[in-house]
Write a protein that holds these residues in place. Sequence first.
Motif, short mmCIF file in Angstrom:
data_model
loop_
_atom_site.label_atom_id
_atom_site.label_comp_id
_atom_site.label_asym_id
_atom_site.label_seq_id
_atom_site.Cartn_x
_atom_site.Cartn_y
_atom_site.Cartn_z
N ALA A 153 0.82 -1.21 0.00
CA ALA A 153 0.00 0.00 0.00
C ALA A 153 0.86 1.26 0.00
O ALA A 153 0.39 2.34 -0.36
N SER A 154 2.13 1.12 0.39
CA SER A 154 2.96 2.32 0.49
C SER A 154 3.53 2.73 -0.87
O SER A 154 4.18 3.75 -1.00
N LEU A 155 3.30 1.91 -1.88
CA LEU A 155 3.76 2.25 -3.23
C LEU A 155 2.73 3.15 -3.91
O LEU A 155 1.56 2.80 -3.99
N GLN A 156 3.17 4.31 -4.36
CA GLN A 156 2.25 5.21 -5.04
C GLN A 156 2.68 5.41 -6.47
O GLN A 156 3.87 5.39 -6.76
N PHE A 157 1.72 5.60 -7.36
CA PHE A 157 2.11 5.86 -8.75
C PHE A 157 1.07 6.66 -9.51
O PHE A 157 -0.11 6.62 -9.20
N GLU A 158 1.54 7.41 -10.48
CA GLU A 158 0.65 8.08 -11.41
C GLU A 158 1.35 8.17 -12.76
O GLU A 158 2.57 8.19 -12.82
N PRO A 159 0.55 8.22 -13.84
CA PRO A 159 1.17 8.23 -15.17
C PRO A 159 1.97 9.52 -15.39
O PRO A 159 1.61 10.57 -14.87
N GLU A 160 3.04 9.43 -16.13
CA GLU A 160 3.74 10.63 -16.58
C GLU A 160 4.36 10.33 -17.95
O GLU A 160 4.48 9.18 -18.36
N THR A 161 4.74 11.36 -18.66
CA THR A 161 5.42 11.14 -19.94
C THR A 161 6.72 11.90 -19.93
O THR A 161 6.86 12.93 -19.29
N SER A 162 7.67 11.32 -20.63
CA SER A 162 8.98 11.95 -20.77
C SER A 162 9.26 12.05 -22.26
O SER A 162 8.97 11.13 -23.02
N ALA A 163 9.82 13.19 -22.66
CA ALA A 163 10.18 13.35 -24.07
C ALA A 163 11.17 12.27 -24.47
O ALA A 163 11.14 11.74 -25.56
N ALA A 164 12.07 11.93 -23.54
CA ALA A 164 13.11 10.96 -23.86
C ALA A 164 12.62 9.52 -23.77
O ALA A 164 12.97 8.68 -24.59
N LEU A 165 11.79 9.24 -22.76
CA LEU A 165 11.48 7.84 -22.46
C LEU A 165 10.06 7.43 -22.83
O LEU A 165 9.71 6.27 -22.73
N GLY A 166 9.24 8.38 -23.23
CA GLY A 166 7.88 8.03 -23.64
C GLY A 166 6.94 7.95 -22.45
O GLY A 166 7.06 8.70 -21.49
N PHE A 167 6.02 6.98 -22.48
CA PHE A 167 5.02 6.86 -21.43
C PHE A 167 5.55 6.00 -20.28
O PHE A 167 6.14 4.95 -20.50
N GLY A 168 5.29 6.47 -19.06
CA GLY A 168 5.71 5.71 -17.89
C GLY A 168 4.95 6.18 -16.67
O GLY A 168 3.87 6.76 -16.80
N PHE A 169 5.52 5.95 -15.51
CA PHE A 169 4.85 6.30 -14.27
C PHE A 169 5.81 7.00 -13.32
O PHE A 169 6.99 6.66 -13.25
N ARG A 170 5.26 7.97 -12.61
CA ARG A 170 6.00 8.58 -11.51
C ARG A 170 5.63 7.77 -10.27
O ARG A 170 4.44 7.65 -9.96
N CYS A 171 6.59 7.21 -9.60
CA CYS A 171 6.28 6.36 -8.46
C CYS A 171 6.89 6.94 -7.20
O CYS A 171 7.98 7.49 -7.23
N GLY A 172 6.16 6.78 -6.11
CA GLY A 172 6.65 7.24 -4.82
C GLY A 172 6.99 6.05 -3.95
O GLY A 172 6.25 5.07 -3.91
N PHE A 173 8.13 6.15 -3.26
CA PHE A 173 8.59 5.04 -2.42
C PHE A 173 8.94 5.55 -1.04
O PHE A 173 9.16 6.75 -0.83
N LEU A 174 9.07 4.60 -0.10
CA LEU A 174 9.42 4.97 1.27
C LEU A 174 10.89 5.34 1.37
O LEU A 174 11.29 6.10 2.24
N GLY A 175 11.70 4.75 0.50
CA GLY A 175 13.13 5.01 0.55
C GLY A 175 13.78 4.31 -0.62
O GLY A 175 13.11 3.69 -1.45
N LEU A 176 15.12 4.40 -0.65
CA LEU A 176 15.83 3.82 -1.80
C LEU A 176 15.72 2.31 -1.86
O LEU A 176 15.62 1.72 -2.93
#
Lengths: 368, 598
Positions: free
Chosen positions: B323-346
């Motif tokens: 449940a601690s993993l968060q994500f939402e779609p994002e796009t990058s000019a370089a990498l195309g379609f992907g997701f911005r993800c939030g984590f508790l740590g490295l």
Amino acid sequence: MDPIAVYVHTPFCPSKCGYCDFNSFAMDGEIIDRTVKAICQEILRSSLRGAPAKTIFFGGGTPTFLSGEQLDSLLKAVFEVHPPIVGCEITSEANPGTVDASKFASMRESGWNRISLGAQSFLDSDLLRLERVHKAGEIERAVLAAREAGFDNVNLDLMFALPDQSRHAWRSNLERALALEPEHLSLYCLTIEQNTAFYKKNLRGELNLPDDDSQRDMYEDCLRICAEQGYEQYEISNFSKPGRECQHNLCYWYGEAYAGYGPGAVGCLPLSPDLLRYTNLKHPERYCQAVENGDPIPFESEIIDVATQRTERIMLGLRLNKGVSHEGLPQGALAKLEQRGWIGRDDQRVWLTAEGRHFCSEVALELI
Amino acid sequence: MDQSRIRNFCIIAHIDHGKSTLADRLIERCGAIRGTAQEQMLDSMDIERERGITIKMAAVRLLYIAKDGLEYELNLIDTPGHVDFTYEVSRALAACEGALLVVDASQGVEAQTIANANMAMNQNLEIVPVINKIDLPHADVERAREEIEMAVAVDASDAIPCSAKAGIGIDEILEAIVAKIPPPVGRDDKPLRALIYDSHFDAYQGAVAYVRVRDGAVKKGDVIKMMNTGSTFVVDSTGHFGPGLQVNDGINTGEVGYITAAMKSIGDAQVGDTVTTRDEGASEALPGYRKALSMVFCGLYPSDGDQYEDLRDAIAKLQLNDASLQFEPETSAALGFGFRCGFLGLLHMDIARERLEREFNLDLILTAPSVDYIVHKKNGDVEHISNPSEFPDANEILAIEEPTVKATIMVPNEYVGAVMTLCQERRGTYTKTEYPTPQRVILYYTLPMGEILLDFFDKLKSNTRGYASFDYDPDEYTASELVKLDILLNGDIVDALSFIVHKSFSYNRGRAVVEQLRKVVPRQQFEVRVQAAIGAKVIAADTIKPFRKNVIAKCYGGDISRKRKLLEKQKEGKKRMKQIGSVELPQEAFLSVLKVAE
């Protein structure tokens, strides 16, 4: 049974050269005789007994580090198991420092008809650097001795892009080799292999190696000078007088089966439609033990299935001047490579252009 | 079972102090599992076993016949051992009355020992100190005892010496659990109140809620209500942890167990929520606990753009159990379609990547991790931005705030200087020093979270020969002079490589990233210019020379397999490369920003 290429590996050398990553050992004494006996046994027990020899090739190590008698016993064993076809090419590698007229005469008598001399360079300073045991002067003497013994098919191995080597030095090396009028030339760009003394030296920055552009220039010299002297290139690194291509090595590049005997030898057996490639135990002691105890001699083997054969066919076929069959190659990649000027093609085959030969691996990567 | 014979407890320890091994011994001793060969039974994921850490909590019910001749139900709730997962520890604690505090006899008290012990004490848990690994040659039980008393302020005079590995002291620990940890004191005559302390998603049963029943009881067929979300469900089954799920006929007051109720998503069984009954339910929910906060953000992209949908499904599935993993779609000019993800740590980020690649067979590209910045714009807008490429132009920015953490670093006193130097280099603000024992020092610093993302932990370990231990807590945002650094390849900005850096470090970091890229980007068929720039100003540049040849000199019988394998490996590597404009970049290139802290 179909005729087959036969390879015999003798792993002994007077000393280990700094750049060499072959299965070779600077050993002497009893172990040599023991190993020769073991190789004979391995051959005599071969599951391929009866398959005629299409070609026979003794490599090493330094086969000529063995005595005339030892060599003779090995070749006799091969003949017993693999009767040579008419016109069978029978090669031995030889180090110019380990041969003389009588060794060659004895080998000729045993049945060898081709000699491949590891000349490498005609400069003593290069040979010293490469840690070779022979001197430049011994190359000429060796070629003369081979001729005297009746060998009319002689190859010289030379290396370019050696540490500190200038383009001029390479050209004069090549010219001295050509002056000896060998039937065949193998001209290799020095490759720094892992697990060699050169690899460590290179990491420490102790080898002043010619850069990419100089290597290309030296390679261009090979192509031009050999062509001028009537040698045809038939593979990336191999040149010959017409009709004198190395039949044994062509078997490898055509992806054919071959038997391998001796410590560290690799064989590739037909297992229709697959191939089985095996590698023998490498250390002479362990190899001898296995043979003597009747234990398995290969320590690893690999099934080469049809898909993998395709990869190898492309990788090896591209090395040949006549190239590789079109069949099953990705059209998009071919168009791209053609546009880049790296390949030529007709409705049958694809081959590397002069420029493409500098990028053989890149082309293979696009096509596999 | 009668509440007086129930004990709910967890084990807390610094990483590697032997928590999972001790749990295994307790389980074995109580015969919950017979003759199993698999060590560390509570670590269920491959990754957990490989890395020797516990990530996901698990629980097990032990039946123990004590020396008084009575049978007790001991519910052991495992806790994760890494600083990234501190919040999971707090969840486990909420389900317990007591905790075994495990300290390695040769290592003594470490930063997480203190952090976890403080958390347990704040929740009024009874602490039972255990000194583990007494069979090791460097074990010093007396010193460990002293450190527990001084650093954690727990009476350690009767701390139990043990060796989980050798099976020494296990009976004494079980007796201490019975004798010292208080039984639950819920009211069985009151309406149901059960705290959801964890959950997982099962493809067949839906969300499985792990609960601790405070008051009342719950059984199959009950109609339950989640007090926070208000949704209601009919209980399909209840059970306890064997380990593994074991169906029973109900969970009674004071007990720990699980509930399934055809809950379609993990959100239906929110961790921290209170379960009661729909009819005549409780009016007041149990206190929840702090929600996990994403601290680290990065872009996750499929190497192969066609795998975008697969990646979305995979992340969604992973989130069911995390449940601690968060994500939402994002796009990058370089990498195309992907997701911005939030984590508790490295570590959490690393584990999520590994699970996505391993369990879902994806090839991923991760962009450099970033923290969440607050950007104040001149036009009055205030934005949270965790993706450096979304930063507005420098001339639109009024101020930037960055998150900080309160760091606790415990270290032998000869390394104090090294640690202070490191913290200062990382823009740390010194808070205070404590001396729990004559040989050991606790340093408190406030550090920018963004500086910990780099190789802070590695540096801390190497500068102290591995002796330092480290824990942190999120703290407030502070204004800071930050700039965005762009990386250009042949003149084009690669958005996925942009990062935020403190102004005073920008030149050094820019140079270091360019240098790092020169090392990891393979030579191409043409020259590649690598530049680092702030706005229009290039601050570092280098070129990657083209390769002029790639050919194998010789290839004969013995070498064919080797050369073919080399070629196949290169082909694999090429597949994993990302084409950015005309330049092919390997995965390492995107993390090169991480490897450059001086």
